[in-house]
Design a protein around this motif. Structure first.
Motif, PDB file in Angstrom:
ATOM      1  N   GLU A  68       0.806  -1.173  -0.065  1.00 29.94           N
ATOM      2  CA  GLU A  68       0.006   0.053   0.031  1.00 29.94           C
ATOM      3  C   GLU A  68       0.808   1.353  -0.115  1.00 29.94           C
ATOM      4  O   GLU A  68       0.584   2.303  -0.569  1.00 29.94           O
ATOM      5  CB  GLU A  68      -0.937   0.020   1.178  1.00 29.94           C
ATOM      6  N   PHE A  69       2.058   1.388   0.813  1.00 26.20           N
ATOM      7  CA  PHE A  69       2.930   2.389   0.975  1.00 26.20           C
ATOM      8  C   PHE A  69       3.410   2.823  -0.533  1.00 26.20           C
ATOM      9  O   PHE A  69       3.494   3.655  -0.910  1.00 26.20           O
ATOM     10  CB  PHE A  69       3.734   2.283   1.994  1.00 26.20           C
ATOM     11  N   LEU A  70       3.988   1.579  -0.965  1.00 24.20           N
ATOM     12  CA  LEU A  70       4.550   1.746  -1.987  1.00 24.20           C
ATOM     13  C   LEU A  70       3.858   2.047  -3.389  1.00 24.20           C
ATOM     14  O   LEU A  70       3.997   2.819  -4.255  1.00 24.20           O
ATOM     15  CB  LEU A  70       5.353   0.389  -2.564  1.00 24.20           C
ATOM     16  N   PHE A  71       2.454   1.735  -3.342  1.00 19.71           N
ATOM     17  CA  PHE A  71       1.200   2.103  -4.430  1.00 19.71           C
ATOM     18  C   PHE A  71       1.071   3.466  -4.203  1.00 19.71           C
ATOM     19  O   PHE A  71       1.262   4.237  -5.252  1.00 19.71           O
ATOM     20  CB  PHE A  71       0.222   1.146  -4.184  1.00 19.71           C
ATOM     21  N   ASP A  72       1.155   4.210  -3.049  1.00 20.91           N
ATOM     22  CA  ASP A  72       0.896   5.404  -2.721  1.00 20.91           C
ATOM     23  C   ASP A  72       2.205   6.112  -3.199  1.00 20.91           C
ATOM     24  O   ASP A  72       1.722   7.232  -3.791  1.00 20.91           O
ATOM     25  CB  ASP A  72       0.789   5.884  -1.174  1.00 20.91           C
ATOM     26  N   LEU A  73       3.277   5.937  -2.875  1.00 19.27           N
ATOM     27  CA  LEU A  73       4.508   6.372  -3.613  1.00 19.27           C
ATOM     28  C   LEU A  73       4.641   6.479  -5.042  1.00 19.27           C
ATOM     29  O   LEU A  73       4.753   7.633  -5.710  1.00 19.27           O
ATOM     30  CB  LEU A  73       5.993   5.832  -2.986  1.00 19.27           C
ATOM     31  N   ALA A  74       3.859   5.607  -5.741  1.00 20.52           N
ATOM     32  CA  ALA A  74       3.926   5.472  -7.133  1.00 20.52           C
ATOM     33  C   ALA A  74       2.677   6.461  -7.677  1.00 20.52           C
ATOM     34  O   ALA A  74       2.903   7.131  -8.553  1.00 20.52           O
ATOM     35  CB  ALA A  74       3.733   4.118  -7.589  1.00 20.52           C
ATOM     36  N   LEU A  75       1.856   6.493  -6.842  1.00 15.91           N
ATOM     37  CA  LEU A  75       0.789   7.402  -7.252  1.00 15.91           C
ATOM     38  C   LEU A  75       1.232   8.741  -6.969  1.00 15.91           C
ATOM     39  O   LEU A  75       0.834  10.052  -7.825  1.00 15.91           O
ATOM     40  CB  LEU A  75      -0.637   7.366  -6.382  1.00 15.91           C
ATOM     41  N   LEU A  76       1.819   9.116  -6.178  1.00 18.23           N
ATOM     42  CA  LEU A  76       2.388  10.430  -5.837  1.00 18.23           C
ATOM     43  C   LEU A  76       3.470  10.818  -7.067  1.00 18.23           C
ATOM     44  O   LEU A  76       3.283  11.783  -7.675  1.00 18.23           O
ATOM     45  CB  LEU A  76       3.188  10.426  -4.378  1.00 18.23           C
ATOM     46  N   GLY A  77       4.465   9.814  -7.444  1.00 21.67           N
ATOM     47  CA  GLY A  77       5.236   9.905  -8.410  1.00 21.67           C
ATOM     48  C   GLY A  77       4.343  10.363  -9.881  1.00 21.67           C
ATOM     49  O   GLY A  77       4.592  11.343 -10.588  1.00 21.67           O
ATOM     50  N   GLU A  78       3.257   9.557 -10.123  1.00 20.66           N
ATOM     51  CA  GLU A  78       2.360   9.895 -11.283  1.00 20.66           C
ATOM     52  C   GLU A  78       1.938  11.329 -11.280  1.00 20.66           C
ATOM     53  O   GLU A  78       1.811  11.886 -12.066  1.00 20.66           O
ATOM     54  CB  GLU A  78       1.262   8.775 -11.104  1.00 20.66           C
ATOM     55  N   ALA A  79       1.528  11.594 -10.070  1.00 17.10           N
ATOM     56  CA  ALA A  79       0.944  13.045  -9.838  1.00 17.10           C
ATOM     57  C   ALA A  79       1.919  14.061 -10.213  1.00 17.10           C
ATOM     58  O   ALA A  79       1.818  15.136 -10.835  1.00 17.10           O
ATOM     59  CB  ALA A  79       0.171  13.272  -8.425  1.00 17.10           C
ATOM     60  N   VAL A  80       3.136  13.958  -9.576  1.00 15.12           N
ATOM     61  CA  VAL A  80       4.110  15.012  -9.865  1.00 15.12           C
ATOM     62  C   VAL A  80       4.890  14.993 -11.171  1.00 15.12           C
ATOM     63  O   VAL A  80       4.650  16.138 -11.703  1.00 15.12           O
ATOM     64  CB  VAL A  80       5.511  14.606  -8.936  1.00 15.12           C
ATOM     65  N   GLU A  81       4.751  13.714 -11.791  1.00 18.60           N
ATOM     66  CA  GLU A  81       5.097  13.808 -13.280  1.00 18.60           C
ATOM     67  C   GLU A  81       4.066  14.499 -14.207  1.00 18.60           C
ATOM     68  O   GLU A  81       4.231  15.312 -15.068  1.00 18.60           O
ATOM     69  CB  GLU A  81       4.946  12.282 -13.849  1.00 18.60           C
ATOM     70  N   ASN A  82       2.514  14.371 -13.787  1.00 13.12           N
ATOM     71  CA  ASN A  82       1.442  14.984 -14.666  1.00 13.12           C
ATOM     72  C   ASN A  82       1.711  16.480 -14.409  1.00 13.12           C
ATOM     73  O   ASN A  82       1.644  17.208 -15.344  1.00 13.12           O
ATOM     74  CB  ASN A  82       0.153  14.441 -14.019  1.00 13.12           C
ATOM     75  N   ALA A  83       1.980  17.011 -13.075  1.00  9.81           N
ATOM     76  CA  ALA A  83       1.845  18.383 -12.691  1.00  9.81           C
ATOM     77  C   ALA A  83       3.209  19.073 -13.439  1.00  9.81           C
ATOM     78  O   ALA A  83       3.058  20.058 -13.937  1.00  9.81           O
ATOM     79  CB  ALA A  83       2.068  18.568 -11.397  1.00  9.81           C
ATOM     80  N   CYS A  84       4.385  18.208 -13.470  1.00 10.51           N
ATOM     81  CA  CYS A  84       5.580  18.752 -13.945  1.00 10.51           C
ATOM     82  C   CYS A  84       5.652  18.852 -15.536  1.00 10.51           C
ATOM     83  O   CYS A  84       6.154  19.704 -15.898  1.00 10.51           O
ATOM     84  CB  CYS A  84       7.033  18.172 -13.279  1.00 10.51           C
ATOM     85  N   ARG A  85       5.230  18.073 -15.958  1.00 12.81           N
ATOM     86  CA  ARG A  85       5.243  17.858 -17.602  1.00 12.81           C
ATOM     87  C   ARG A  85       4.291  18.902 -18.012  1.00 12.81           C
ATOM     88  O   ARG A  85       4.478  19.557 -19.099  1.00 12.81           O
ATOM     89  CB  ARG A  85       4.681  16.353 -17.824  1.00 12.81           C
ATOM     90  N   ALA A  86       3.350  19.024 -17.394  1.00 14.12           N
ATOM     91  CA  ALA A  86       2.350  20.118 -17.859  1.00 14.12           C
ATOM     92  C   ALA A  86       2.702  21.715 -17.666  1.00 14.12           C
ATOM     93  O   ALA A  86       2.666  22.584 -18.193  1.00 14.12           O
ATOM     94  CB  ALA A  86       0.936  20.409 -17.117  1.00 14.12           C
ATOM     95  N   ARG A  87       3.581  21.721 -16.818  1.00 19.59           N
ATOM     96  CA  ARG A  87       4.278  23.095 -16.355  1.00 19.59           C
ATOM     97  C   ARG A  87       5.835  23.281 -17.016  1.00 19.59           C
ATOM     98  O   ARG A  87       5.940  24.470 -17.365  1.00 19.59           O
ATOM     99  CB  ARG A  87       4.642  22.950 -14.730  1.00 19.59           C
ATOM    100  N   ASP A  88       6.550  22.209 -17.316  1.00 21.58           N
ATOM    101  CA  ASP A  88       7.758  22.535 -17.833  1.00 21.58           C
ATOM    102  C   ASP A  88       7.913  21.474 -19.104  1.00 21.58           C
ATOM    103  O   ASP A  88       7.945  20.275 -18.806  1.00 21.58           O
ATOM    104  CB  ASP A  88       8.630  22.290 -16.908  1.00 21.58           C
ATOM    105  N   PRO A  89       8.168  21.743 -20.241  1.00 23.75           N
ATOM    106  CA  PRO A  89       8.284  20.924 -21.388  1.00 23.75           C
ATOM    107  C   PRO A  89       9.612  20.216 -21.262  1.00 23.75           C
ATOM    108  O   PRO A  89       9.935  19.326 -22.132  1.00 23.75           O
ATOM    109  CB  PRO A  89       8.258  21.733 -22.659  1.00 23.75           C
ATOM    110  N   GLU A  90      10.565  20.815 -20.434  1.00 26.33           N
ATOM    111  CA  GLU A  90      11.915  20.050 -20.103  1.00 26.33           C
ATOM    112  C   GLU A  90      11.964  19.121 -19.301  1.00 26.33           C
ATOM    113  O   GLU A  90      13.072  18.431 -18.895  1.00 26.33           O
ATOM    114  CB  GLU A  90      13.044  21.041 -20.114  1.00 26.33           C
ATOM    115  N   PHE A  91      10.634  18.609 -18.708  1.00 29.36           N
ATOM    116  CA  PHE A  91      10.662  17.534 -17.911  1.00 29.36           C
ATOM    117  C   PHE A  91      10.865  16.160 -18.518  1.00 29.36           C
ATOM    118  O   PHE A  91      10.497  15.931 -19.592  1.00 29.36           O
ATOM    119  CB  PHE A  91       9.151  17.295 -17.237  1.00 29.36           C
ATOM    120  N   SER A  92      11.800  15.345 -17.786  1.00 28.31           N
ATOM    121  CA  SER A  92      12.138  14.185 -18.525  1.00 28.31           C
ATOM    122  C   SER A  92      11.670  12.805 -17.634  1.00 28.31           C
ATOM    123  O   SER A  92      11.497  11.886 -18.297  1.00 28.31           O
ATOM    124  CB  SER A  92      13.726  14.151 -18.661  1.00 28.31           C
ATOM    125  N   ARG A  93      11.638  12.742 -16.164  1.00 35.54           N
ATOM    126  CA  ARG A  93      11.200  11.668 -15.710  1.00 35.54           C
ATOM    127  C   ARG A  93      11.124  11.928 -14.241  1.00 35.54           C
ATOM    128  O   ARG A  93      11.280  12.768 -13.587  1.00 35.54           O
ATOM    129  CB  ARG A  93      12.307  10.656 -15.696  1.00 35.54           C
TER     130      ARG A  93
END
Length: 163
Positions: A68-93
């Motif tokens: 559950e903890f690792l799933f939440d960590l992956a969800l947080l990462g997915e959210a960070v990716e979505n937010a940062c990709r939309a904000r900065d075209p230089e986002f990579s990973r």
């Protein structure tokens, strides 16, 4: 993830402060803990998942709770990716880390990475940046309100679909 140099009381008990509604870095309560924006934004989007319970090591949790903890960590990462990709075209990973070497409480780091990072740092862990990451000009503050809002919205959206 320990106390800040300015001596804010909440930094000495980040989880307790989150439970009491006193941790100003909280973005959202997740199933296993608190998604918080990092104290610094050297690489914009840096977030941490603070486990809400008594655990130092990932292996202190049952296998089900660990998943559950690792799933939440992956969800947080997915959210960070979505937010940062939309904000900065230089986002990579996104880079994930569960370290615990400095603060003996289970937590996971989510680091946004960018193509604009210097070559000598881009290929390794963010810790290679050294103390530069913690410089005063990178401390999270009012200038990060848009980023904070994007992150909170992304986490809310992703967890609504995942839970």
């Amino acid at each position: 993830m320990t106390g800040s140099p300015d001596g804010d009381g909440w930094t000495h008990d980040r989880v307790g402060a989150a439970r009491r509604g006193e941790n100003p870095m909280v973005l959202l309560r997740m199933r296993t803990g608190w998604a918080v924006i990092g104290d610094t934004q050297h690489l914009p989007g840096y977030c941490v998942l603070l486990f809400d319970g008594e655990a130092d090591h990932l292996t202190d949790l049952t296998r089900a709770r660990r998943a559950e903890f690792l799933f939440d960590l992956a969800l947080l990462g997915e959210a960070v990716e979505n937010a940062c990709r939309a904000r900065d075209p230089e986002f990579s990973r996104i880079n994930y880390e569960v370290l615990g070497n400095h603060w003996p409480h289970l937590h996971g780091h989510v680091h946004a990475r960018y193509r604009w990072e210097p070559d000598r740092f881009r290929g390794g862990p963010v810790w290679r940046y050294g103390v530069e990451r913690y410089a005063e000009q990178h401390r999270t503050g009012p200038e990060h309100s848009d980023l904070r809002a994007r992150l909170a919205t992304a986490i809310t959206t992703i967890t609504a679909g995942a839970y």
